[in-house]
Design a protein around this motif. Structure first.
Motif, mmCIF file in Angstrom:
data_model
loop_
_atom_site.group_PDB
_atom_site.id
_atom_site.type_symbol
_atom_site.label_atom_id
_atom_site.label_comp_id
_atom_site.label_asym_id
_atom_site.label_seq_id
_atom_site.Cartn_x
_atom_site.Cartn_y
_atom_site.Cartn_z
ATOM 1 N N THR A 158 0.815 -1.222 0.000
ATOM 2 C CA THR A 158 0.000 0.000 0.000
ATOM 3 C C THR A 158 0.846 1.269 0.000
ATOM 4 O OG1 THR A 158 -0.129 0.074 2.416
ATOM 5 C CG2 THR A 158 -1.874 -1.147 1.267
ATOM 6 N N SER A 159 2.166 1.129 0.049
ATOM 7 C CA SER A 159 3.042 2.295 0.181
ATOM 8 C C SER A 159 3.924 2.511 -1.044
ATOM 9 C CB SER A 159 3.927 2.162 1.423
ATOM 10 O OG SER A 159 4.801 1.059 1.269
ATOM 11 N N ILE A 160 4.341 3.766 -1.183
ATOM 12 C CA ILE A 160 5.255 4.161 -2.252
ATOM 13 C C ILE A 160 6.359 4.978 -1.594
ATOM 14 C CG2 ILE A 160 5.517 5.486 -4.391
ATOM 15 C CD1 ILE A 160 2.462 4.990 -4.834
ATOM 16 N N ARG A 161 7.611 4.571 -1.792
ATOM 17 C CA ARG A 161 8.770 5.281 -1.248
ATOM 18 C C ARG A 161 9.390 6.132 -2.348
ATOM 19 N NH1 ARG A 161 9.577 0.306 -0.500
ATOM 20 N NH2 ARG A 161 11.607 0.238 -1.489
ATOM 21 N N LEU A 162 9.627 7.400 -2.031
ATOM 22 C CA LEU A 162 10.188 8.327 -3.015
ATOM 23 C C LEU A 162 11.425 9.025 -2.468
ATOM 24 C CD1 LEU A 162 6.785 9.092 -2.851
ATOM 25 C CD2 LEU A 162 7.458 9.790 -5.124
ATOM 26 N N LYS A 163 12.385 9.272 -3.342
ATOM 27 C CA LYS A 163 13.508 10.170 -3.062
ATOM 28 C C LYS A 163 13.070 11.520 -3.613
ATOM 29 C CE LYS A 163 16.973 7.391 -1.759
ATOM 30 N NZ LYS A 163 17.468 7.431 -0.415
ATOM 31 N N VAL A 164 13.215 12.549 -2.807
ATOM 32 C CA VAL A 164 12.769 13.878 -3.209
ATOM 33 C C VAL A 164 13.918 14.857 -2.993
ATOM 34 C CG1 VAL A 164 11.021 15.662 -2.858
ATOM 35 C CG2 VAL A 164 10.427 13.259 -2.497
ATOM 36 N N GLU A 165 14.224 15.623 -4.028
ATOM 37 C CA GLU A 165 15.275 16.647 -3.949
ATOM 38 C C GLU A 165 14.671 18.013 -4.229
ATOM 39 O OE1 GLU A 165 18.973 13.893 -5.611
ATOM 40 O OE2 GLU A 165 18.445 15.730 -6.693
ATOM 41 N N ALA A 166 15.085 19.002 -3.444
ATOM 42 C CA ALA A 166 14.665 20.389 -3.640
ATOM 43 C C ALA A 166 15.881 21.189 -4.096
ATOM 44 C CB ALA A 166 14.110 20.967 -2.349
ATOM 45 N N TRP A 167 15.761 21.797 -5.256
ATOM 46 C CA TRP A 167 16.838 22.601 -5.838
ATOM 47 C C TRP A 167 16.374 24.042 -6.024
ATOM 48 C CZ3 TRP A 167 21.698 20.867 -7.864
ATOM 49 C CH2 TRP A 167 21.948 19.497 -7.627
ATOM 50 N N ALA A 168 17.276 24.978 -5.786
ATOM 51 C CA ALA A 168 16.991 26.394 -6.021
ATOM 52 C C ALA A 168 17.639 26.806 -7.333
ATOM 53 C CB ALA A 168 17.548 27.250 -4.891
ATOM 54 N N GLN A 169 16.816 27.298 -8.257
ATOM 55 C CA GLN A 169 17.376 27.981 -9.424
ATOM 56 C C GLN A 169 17.434 29.442 -9.004
ATOM 57 O OE1 GLN A 169 15.410 27.530 -13.202
ATOM 58 N NE2 GLN A 169 16.730 29.039 -14.154
ATOM 59 N N ARG A 170 18.646 29.943 -8.883
ATOM 60 C CA ARG A 170 18.843 31.283 -8.333
ATOM 61 C C ARG A 170 18.210 32.348 -9.233
ATOM 62 N NH1 ARG A 170 19.137 29.878 -3.294
ATOM 63 N NH2 ARG A 170 20.890 28.520 -2.849
ATOM 64 N N TYR A 171 17.679 33.379 -8.598
ATOM 65 C CA TYR A 171 16.928 34.431 -9.277
ATOM 66 C C TYR A 171 17.703 35.023 -10.447
ATOM 67 C CZ TYR A 171 13.977 38.564 -9.814
ATOM 68 O OH TYR A 171 13.157 39.544 -10.308
ATOM 69 N N LEU A 172 17.069 35.010 -11.598
ATOM 70 C CA LEU A 172 17.621 35.559 -12.845
ATOM 71 C C LEU A 172 18.974 34.950 -13.208
ATOM 72 C CD1 LEU A 172 16.666 39.330 -12.377
ATOM 73 C CD2 LEU A 172 15.396 37.552 -13.604
ATOM 74 N N SER A 173 19.140 33.662 -12.913
ATOM 75 C CA SER A 173 20.402 32.981 -13.150
ATOM 76 C C SER A 173 20.129 31.529 -13.533
ATOM 77 C CB SER A 173 21.239 33.031 -11.867
ATOM 78 O OG SER A 173 22.291 32.107 -11.904
ATOM 79 N N PRO A 174 21.028 30.922 -14.306
ATOM 80 C CA PRO A 174 20.873 29.495 -14.591
ATOM 81 C C PRO A 174 21.440 28.605 -13.467
ATOM 82 C CG PRO A 174 22.733 30.367 -15.813
ATOM 83 C CD PRO A 174 22.092 31.538 -15.096
ATOM 84 N N THR A 175 22.045 29.209 -12.450
ATOM 85 C CA THR A 175 22.672 28.462 -11.363
ATOM 86 C C THR A 175 21.639 27.677 -10.570
ATOM 87 O OG1 THR A 175 24.402 30.130 -11.157
ATOM 88 C CG2 THR A 175 24.086 28.661 -9.268
ATOM 89 N N MET A 176 21.912 26.374 -10.395
ATOM 90 C CA MET A 176 21.050 25.485 -9.611
ATOM 91 C C MET A 176 21.854 24.962 -8.422
ATOM 92 S SD MET A 176 17.970 24.768 -11.186
ATOM 93 C CE MET A 176 17.571 23.059 -10.886
ATOM 94 N N GLU A 177 21.268 25.023 -7.216
ATOM 95 C CA GLU A 177 21.906 24.491 -6.015
ATOM 96 C C GLU A 177 20.906 23.664 -5.228
ATOM 97 O OE1 GLU A 177 25.270 27.540 -4.618
ATOM 98 O OE2 GLU A 177 23.249 28.318 -4.314
ATOM 99 N N MET A 178 21.369 22.496 -4.728
ATOM 100 C CA MET A 178 20.484 21.679 -3.907
ATOM 101 C C MET A 178 20.262 22.355 -2.561
ATOM 102 S SD MET A 178 20.645 17.809 -2.432
ATOM 103 C CE MET A 178 20.469 16.940 -3.960
ATOM 104 N N VAL A 179 18.997 22.446 -2.174
ATOM 105 C CA VAL A 179 18.620 23.040 -0.900
ATOM 106 C C VAL A 179 18.497 21.952 0.159
ATOM 107 C CG1 VAL A 179 16.780 24.316 0.290
ATOM 108 C CG2 VAL A 179 17.433 24.945 -2.053
ATOM 109 N N THR A 180 17.792 20.881 -0.163
ATOM 110 C CA THR A 180 17.618 19.762 0.755
ATOM 111 C C THR A 180 17.123 18.546 -0.012
ATOM 112 O OG1 THR A 180 16.642 19.062 2.876
ATOM 113 C CG2 THR A 180 15.231 20.347 1.403
ATOM 114 N N HIS A 181 17.113 17.400 0.660
ATOM 115 C CA HIS A 181 16.532 16.190 0.081
ATOM 116 C C HIS A 181 16.036 15.315 1.221
ATOM 117 C CE1 HIS A 181 20.138 13.643 0.935
ATOM 118 N NE2 HIS A 181 20.774 14.788 0.774
ATOM 119 N N ALA A 182 15.106 14.432 0.906
ATOM 120 C CA ALA A 182 14.537 13.545 1.929
ATOM 121 C C ALA A 182 13.854 12.365 1.261
ATOM 122 C CB ALA A 182 13.528 14.306 2.785
#
Length: 129
Positions: free
Chosen positions: A86-110
């Protein structure tokens, strides 16, 4: 927490821009707002896999590596790691694309665990793919 990758892993499931109402007085986005977006993305991805209603059962360890700022675009990536009865396990990553920039940085994951429910709100088997 595992060592974050240099590139997002999984499928882009949700994108949203951080606004002033999501920030504290210093302009840092509240961690709870980031976590809520991760929960939304998990629900979207798990509901697609379960072909129905799902709820969050657990969120495993989360720590914040980088801040989100007003104007950054939060990009949530999800990957299904496993499906139980009945369960589904997921890896989740949160990335910030910096304002007006193509730069991506990981903020957190869980790791998120979602449970499929039937129309009465009881756990329901996840259908085979």
């Amino acid at each position: 927490m595992n060592e974050p990758s240099a590139k997002p892993a999984g499928d882009l499931t949700l994108r949203t821009q951080a606004m002033p109402g999501d920030a504290n007085a210093a302009g840092d986005i509240f961690g709870g707002w980031v976590m809520a977006q991760m929960d939304l993305a998990s629900g979207i991805r798990a509901a697609e896999r379960a072909h129905g209603r799902v709820v969050t059962a657990a969120v495993k360890e989360m720590s914040f590596a980088k801040p989100m700022k007003v104007g950054d675009t939060l990009c949530i990536y999800t990957r299904i790691e496993g499906v139980g009865r009945t369960s589904i396990r997921l890896k989740v990553e949160a990335w910030a694309q910096r304002y007006l920039s193509p730069t991506m940085e990981m903020v957190t994951h869980a790791d998120f665990v979602m449970v499929a429910l039937d129309a009465t709100g009881k756990p329901s088997p996840v259908p085979a793919e």
